[in-house]
Scaffold this motif. Structure first.
Motif, PDB file in Angstrom:
ATOM      1  N   GLU A 145      15.843 -12.713  19.732  1.00 44.25           N
ATOM      2  CA  GLU A 145      16.949 -13.593  20.121  1.00 44.25           C
ATOM      3  C   GLU A 145      16.828 -14.051  21.569  1.00 44.25           C
ATOM      4  O   GLU A 145      17.146 -15.195  21.904  1.00 44.25           O
ATOM      5  CB  GLU A 145      18.281 -12.875  19.902  1.00 44.25           C
ATOM      6  N   GLU A 146      16.353 -13.164  22.459  1.00 37.89           N
ATOM      7  CA  GLU A 146      16.230 -13.527  23.863  1.00 37.89           C
ATOM      8  C   GLU A 146      15.255 -14.688  24.045  1.00 37.89           C
ATOM      9  O   GLU A 146      15.496 -15.598  24.843  1.00 37.89           O
ATOM     10  CB  GLU A 146      15.755 -12.323  24.684  1.00 37.89           C
ATOM     11  N   ASP A 147      14.141 -14.656  23.303  1.00 38.28           N
ATOM     12  CA  ASP A 147      13.170 -15.752  23.401  1.00 38.28           C
ATOM     13  C   ASP A 147      13.748 -17.052  22.854  1.00 38.28           C
ATOM     14  O   ASP A 147      13.481 -18.140  23.386  1.00 38.28           O
ATOM     15  CB  ASP A 147      11.888 -15.387  22.637  1.00 38.28           C
ATOM     16  N   GLN A 148      14.530 -16.968  21.789  1.00 38.32           N
ATOM     17  CA  GLN A 148      15.137 -18.170  21.215  1.00 38.32           C
ATOM     18  C   GLN A 148      16.082 -18.841  22.206  1.00 38.32           C
ATOM     19  O   GLN A 148      16.065 -20.065  22.381  1.00 38.32           O
ATOM     20  CB  GLN A 148      15.891 -17.801  19.932  1.00 38.32           C
ATOM     21  N   LYS A 149      16.916 -18.028  22.859  1.00 39.28           N
ATOM     22  CA  LYS A 149      17.863 -18.579  23.842  1.00 39.28           C
ATOM     23  C   LYS A 149      17.127 -19.146  25.050  1.00 39.28           C
ATOM     24  O   LYS A 149      17.519 -20.183  25.589  1.00 39.28           O
ATOM     25  CB  LYS A 149      18.843 -17.496  24.285  1.00 39.28           C
ATOM     26  N   MET A 150      16.076 -18.461  25.481  1.00 37.06           N
ATOM     27  CA  MET A 150      15.322 -18.939  26.631  1.00 37.06           C
ATOM     28  C   MET A 150      14.642 -20.273  26.313  1.00 37.06           C
ATOM     29  O   MET A 150      14.576 -21.176  27.163  1.00 37.06           O
ATOM     30  CB  MET A 150      14.283 -17.900  27.049  1.00 37.06           C
ATOM     31  N   ALA A 151      14.135 -20.408  25.102  1.00 29.48           N
ATOM     32  CA  ALA A 151      13.503 -21.665  24.694  1.00 29.48           C
ATOM     33  C   ALA A 151      14.502 -22.812  24.764  1.00 29.48           C
ATOM     34  O   ALA A 151      14.187 -23.901  25.270  1.00 29.48           O
ATOM     35  CB  ALA A 151      12.929 -21.532  23.281  1.00 29.48           C
ATOM     36  N   ALA A 152      15.717 -22.585  24.269  1.00 33.25           N
ATOM     37  CA  ALA A 152      16.744 -23.623  24.304  1.00 33.25           C
ATOM     38  C   ALA A 152      17.124 -23.978  25.736  1.00 33.25           C
ATOM     39  O   ALA A 152      17.281 -25.157  26.082  1.00 33.25           O
ATOM     40  CB  ALA A 152      17.976 -23.146  23.536  1.00 33.25           C
ATOM     41  N   ARG A 153      17.223 -22.960  26.584  1.00 35.49           N
ATOM     42  CA  ARG A 153      17.622 -23.186  27.976  1.00 35.49           C
ATOM     43  C   ARG A 153      16.557 -23.989  28.724  1.00 35.49           C
ATOM     44  O   ARG A 153      16.864 -24.944  29.444  1.00 35.49           O
ATOM     45  CB  ARG A 153      17.877 -21.837  28.655  1.00 35.49           C
ATOM     46  N   LEU A 154      15.293 -23.592  28.558  1.00 35.77           N
ATOM     47  CA  LEU A 154      14.218 -24.281  29.268  1.00 35.77           C
ATOM     48  C   LEU A 154      14.016 -25.702  28.735  1.00 35.77           C
ATOM     49  O   LEU A 154      13.702 -26.621  29.497  1.00 35.77           O
ATOM     50  CB  LEU A 154      12.918 -23.484  29.139  1.00 35.77           C
ATOM     51  N   ALA A 155      14.223 -25.890  27.435  1.00 34.69           N
ATOM     52  CA  ALA A 155      14.096 -27.235  26.862  1.00 34.69           C
ATOM     53  C   ALA A 155      15.178 -28.158  27.417  1.00 34.69           C
ATOM     54  O   ALA A 155      14.921 -29.340  27.700  1.00 34.69           O
ATOM     55  CB  ALA A 155      14.182 -27.173  25.338  1.00 34.69           C
ATOM     56  N   THR A 156      16.383 -27.632  27.572  1.00 36.20           N
ATOM     57  CA  THR A 156      17.470 -28.433  28.144  1.00 36.20           C
ATOM     58  C   THR A 156      17.160 -28.815  29.591  1.00 36.20           C
ATOM     59  O   THR A 156      17.418 -29.939  30.021  1.00 36.20           O
ATOM     60  CB  THR A 156      18.796 -27.656  28.080  1.00 36.20           C
ATOM     61  N   THR A 157      16.580 -27.888  30.331  1.00 38.37           N
ATOM     62  CA  THR A 157      16.185 -28.178  31.711  1.00 38.37           C
ATOM     63  C   THR A 157      15.140 -29.294  31.747  1.00 38.37           C
ATOM     64  O   THR A 157      15.213 -30.203  32.580  1.00 38.37           O
ATOM     65  CB  THR A 157      15.624 -26.916  32.386  1.00 38.37           C
TER      66      THR A 157
END
Length: 967
Positions: free
Chosen positions: A459-471
């Motif tokens: 789950e941590e990797d999934q959230k990080m992927a979404a956060r970095l993609a938004t950036t």
């Protein structure tokens, strides 16, 4: 239903063979509308609307309802039925008749009479609705106007749109579509169009002309609420069971309270009926297939019919619902909708906490069986009865090829670039960010930015992927189409950019490695020398995908190709039913995974012992084709956090969605957030004028919708989710619309965009939100405009004004305009300085002195009118000056100063300055041809002095210039 076959209306017997929609005239003032929709999955869906005119009797309404049930029986009993009342039609019904319905007086008899040639009648309409328009004719009187609505004045030579100061921007835009419709239908596309803004401070000819038609300007009164303005409140659903007593034949209602509401008896709903309270929550299991039910939701009442009920029971249920609505004294706008078990609408199911998938027959099977049996009994041939069309695979729109692909794997709080030679390999234990940069049309660059989520990723990797993609998206100014894609649900446009795409077991990210170590799990991550079985599926570029499966014989399938990797060897296994395209893809994947290694081919039935040994021995395997996902029609929904129609269930926050029926590109309003559900993908479309907070919540909005749709409509929780911003729509989004690029690139709010498209101007409309409409300068400016127009009206204006029933002549119009100005100025004089501080800071328009000179020339005509006394009285107030003693008149702006300086330069004749001149002038600013006209010719050509012309909104300047061929 077979026992009632003979009693069905003969005119309906061919309805099952009709396409699109047809209208049956039942009685005077009553219509039945049948809408047939061919679904993408091959089934036909039916909506029957019975429309009741405002003068319909109760008996006529009852007959229309009964005939609707009979028509439904001919269609197999699966149509959704809607009761529509004139003036209160549902959005779905109105969506069939875009841009609007114009009800006519009278009934069938008068409707079929050939109208005689009559003189054009000026009409005034009130226009309501953001996406579908409810157009209502109102008395042609100034008292019909108000500050809160949009009005359309249709005269012989000109159509005016009057925008109330507090009217909705989107309703203003929709009214322009209605004006275009009226122009084409009743004026052969040849009349002029003018927009008059309530509360505008600049006097101009359109405004003055508008008020003259009404006999002169006068202050507009506040809106008075009427029955038409009553909007029924949506309430929690209450379920009633429609029962029938065998001994008396009386119908009755049983009531299930929703979520512990107070139980009550309602014995006077049905005459001689009985109400029985039944305990329990509102759930799908409460509905029995041999009964009819009423679900009361306040704003809408549903009649739910079980599959095995008889036609007579269904007719009785409809009548019961009519009596129920009448006995509750519900507003006229209360909707009544009847639906059959297995064909419930989204709005019905949304009243339940969940709607588990049932085992009802599919639409084509059940419908065809019932229609065939019914028509056979009636002696009607079965040829032509609607059948489910075979589903043909279509290649969807894909992104342009030849773009740049960049892929990053998530490692903790950072992203690690994937080497170019490994792009296309995805591990199920990892999460990735994919950026595809490509060129489309004339744009410089477009971006496709997605997160790919492996089914075993943490789950941590999934959230990080979404956060970095938004950036990343923000760094590209929000232009990319941003997506979230789960393993196994990859959409065609994602698969197509990887040739090939291979999904492997395990993961190589630090998060995955730490997870399996903590859990004590075996690491099954793919390596170049392990035993691995790769399934090859798909037949074209958009669905060619390879997935690693368990390396056992039972994983094989005769309809697929497989690659078996064992140490340094690789086998290509071809099932007997596999396609040539799959075999070609297998060769490509083998080269991708083990470059330069020779592939050993094994056709099904000719496998070597080495092949079976690597799989742990020969075993039986599947030979059936994998079922394809059901193709469904797309649906467009509006989203809001305000009080709405269909709640997305949440215990703390109320989320609402409302469906837009028969949607088009025009429904993508820049002020809204919209959800497009194709069942294969979900798009959240965000308009440019949306609140910034909602823009940032696009994925949260989409996720809330997916959770609701998964519960009610069986949508996959892992469906691809995209955020699409206005102006950056990709081809795989626009394919669901009849897309016009010009509409997509227009700037401004909804109304400004419509004006630009209508008038062809490249400039936005000024935003007329300048406070209340009660102030002196506002009323004074409008009165002066009307007065000016009254004294300088052209023959066209006189003709429009002459259509008034009152027969007001030009003299009385002038007198009325002067009287209105007198009333406004008198009110200002009597008002204390404290009450109107704006009075001392604004100068009256320069045109104020103009009517005073002209009025003396027409004294004889004015004095003949009944308002002569008021005319003479107004002369006292004509020379108005500000209290500070400064000279009256507006301050010239920068643009006026510039024009003034040019006026000292050389001027040219109108014939030379025209865009299509035979003797064109050179060496001038062609964007401002009008500036080179003499003052006299400027007024003659454009109808304004230069200073007044340049106070107009830019788009109106352009409109006048286009008419004069100076644009």
């Amino acid at each position: 239903m077979s026992s009632s076959a003979k009693s069905l209306e003969p005119a309906f017997q061919g309805a099952a063979r009709r396409d699109i929609y047809c209208i049956y005239i039942v009685l005077i003032s009553d219509l039945i509308n049948l809408k047939t929709s061919p679904g993408k999955g091959g089934a036909y869906y039916y909506d029957i609307h019975f429309w009741l005119g405002k003068d319909t009797s109760q008996d006529e309404a009852g007959t229309a309802a009964i005939k609707t049930v009979e028509l439904d029986a001919v269609l197999g009993g699966r149509a959704v039925q809607h009761r529509e009342l004139q003036g209160h039609e549902s959005d779905k019904f109105l969506s069939y008749f875009r841009p609007c319905i114009i009800p006519l007086e009278g009934g069938v008899a008068s409707g079929f009479k050939k109208p005689e040639e009559e003189e054009f009648e000026t009409r005034l309409y009130i226009c309501k609705g953001k996406r579908v328009v409810k157009l209502k004719q109102v008395p042609f009187s100034r008292s019909s106007l108000n500050h809160d609505d949009v009005f359309i004045l249709d005269t012989k030579d000109k159509i005016f749109q009057f925008n109330g100061e507090n009217s909705n921007i989107q309703e203003r835009a929709k009214a322009l579509e209605v004006i275009q419709f009226l122009k084409e239908k009743y004026h052969e596309g040849k009349c002029d169009v003018a927009i008059v803004d309530d509360g505008k401070l600049h006097a101009e000819s359109d405004s003055g002309e508008f008020w003259v038609i009404f006999g002169g300007f006068a202050p507009i009164s506040k809106k008075i609420a009427s029955e038409d303005d009553v909007i029924p409140e949506k309430t929690a659903g209450k379920l009633y069971s429609c029962t029938k007593h065998a001994e008396a034949g009386a119908s009755g209602l049983s009531y299930w309270p929703h979520l512990g509401e107070v139980l009550c008896e309602k014995r006077n709903h049905i005459v001689d009926g009985e109400v029985k309270v039944v305990d329990g929550e509102l759930s799908k299991s409460s509905l029995e297939n041999n009964k009819c039910y009423i679900l009361d939701c306040g704003a809408e009442v549903f009649v739910w019919v079980g599959r095995v009920t008889q036609v007579e029971d269904r007719k009785a249920a409809i009548q019961t619902a009519e009596e129920f609505v009448a006995s509750e004294n519900r507003p006229k706008s209360t909707r009544v909708t009847r639906l059959i078990q297995g064909y419930e609408t989204h709005s019905f199911k949304s009243n339940f906490d969940s709607w588990p998938s049932g085992s009802a027959p599919s639409a084509p099977e059940e419908g065809r069986g019932k229609v065939a049996a019914l028509l056979k009994q009636q002696g009607v041939g079965l040829k032509g009865v609607a059948k489910g069309a075979p589903v043909i695979e279509e290649v969807p729109p894909l992104l342009e090829g030849g773009g740049k692909i960049e892929v990053w794997r998530i490692n903790g709080s950072a992203k690690t670039p994937v080497p170019q030679e490994d792009i296309g390999k995805f591990y199920s234990g990892d999460s990735y960010i994919v950026l595809y940069t490509y060129h489309s049309n004339e744009k410089k660059e477009d971006y496709y930015l997605c997160c790919w989520i492996g089914k075993d990723s943490i789950e941590e990797d999934q959230k990080m992927a979404a956060r970095l993609a938004t950036t990343m998206s923000n760094s590209l100014k929000g232009r990319p189409v941003q997506g979230r894609i789960f393993q196994g649900k990859e959409p065609p446009q994602f698969v197509a950019i990887f040739q090939p795409m291979v999904v492997l077991k395990g993961g190589i990210s630090s998060g995955y490695k730490n997870y399996i170590a903590d859990k004590g799990l075996n690491d099954e991550t793919y390596t170049a020398d392990c035993v691995a079985l790769i399934q090859i599926s798909g037949t074209s570029v958009h669905n060619n995908k390879a997935v690693q499966v368990d390396a056992v014989a039972t994983s094989l399938n005769s309809n697929e190709c497989f690659l078996l990797q064992s140490g340094s060897s690789i086998f290509s296994w071809h099932g007997n039913q596999s396609t040539f395209e799959q075999q070609q893809l297998a060769v490509k994947v083998a080269e991708f995974l083990k470059p330069g290694v020779a592939t050993k081919h094994a056709k099904e039935g000719t496998e070597s012992s080495t092949f079976w040994f690597a799989l742990g021995g020969k075993q039986s395997y599947n030979s059936k084709k994998v079922a394809q996902d059901i193709v469904r029609d797309p649906h467009l929904f509006t989203f809001s956090l305000n009080k709405g129609v269909a709640p997305i269930f949440s215990t703390h926050v109320i989320w609402q969605v409302e469906e837009i029926y028969n949607f088009s590109q025009d429904d993508l309003l820049t002020e809204d957030v919209l959800i497009l559900d194709t069942h294969a993908e979900v798009f959240v479309w965000v308009g440019q004028s949306v609140d910034p907070k909602e823009k940032q919540s696009a994925f949260e909005i989409g996720q809330k919708y997916i959770e609701m749709a998964a519960s009610l409509d069986g949508l996959s929780p892992f469906v691809p989710l995209y955020k699409v911003t206005e102006g950056n729509e990709p081809c795989f989004f626009t394919t669901f619309f009849s897309w016009e690029p010009a509409k997509a690139i227009a700037q401004g709010n909804s109304f400004q965009k419509k004006v630009m498209l209508l008038f062809g101007a490249g400039h936005a409309v000024e935003d007329k939100t300048n406070g209340t409409n009660q102030g002196g300068p506002t009323q004074r400016a409008s009165a002066l405009a009307a007065l000016n127009s009254a004294f300088t009206s052209s023959p066209g204006i006189k003709a429009a004004a002459a259509s008034r029933p009152s027969g007001m002549n030009q003299g009385s119009q002038r007198a009325a305009a002067v009287a209105a100005l007198s009333q406004v100025l008198t009110a200002e004089k009597n008002r204390s300085p404290e009450a109107s501080p704006a009075r001392s800071s604004r100068s009256p328009p320069a045109e104020a002195s103009r009517p005073a000179v002209m009025k003396n020339e027409d004294d004889a005509e004015v004095d003949d009118s009944k308002e002569a006394y008021e005319v003479k009285e107004t002369r006292i107030f004509e020379p108005v000056s500000d209290s500070n003693g400064e000279e009256s008149g507006p301050k010239p702006g920068a643009e006026e100063d510039e024009i003034g300086s040019e006026s000292s330069q050389t001027t040219f004749s109108y014939e030379q300055l025209k865009a299509k001149s035979d003797n064109p002038v050179t060496g001038i600013d062609f964007k401002r041809r009008e500036a080179y006209l003499s003052d006299e010719e400027f007024v003659a050509v454009l109808g304004f002095p230069k200073d007044a012309f340049y106070k107009l909104p830019k788009w109106k300047q352009d409109m006048h210039k286009k008419k004069a061929d100076l644009f």
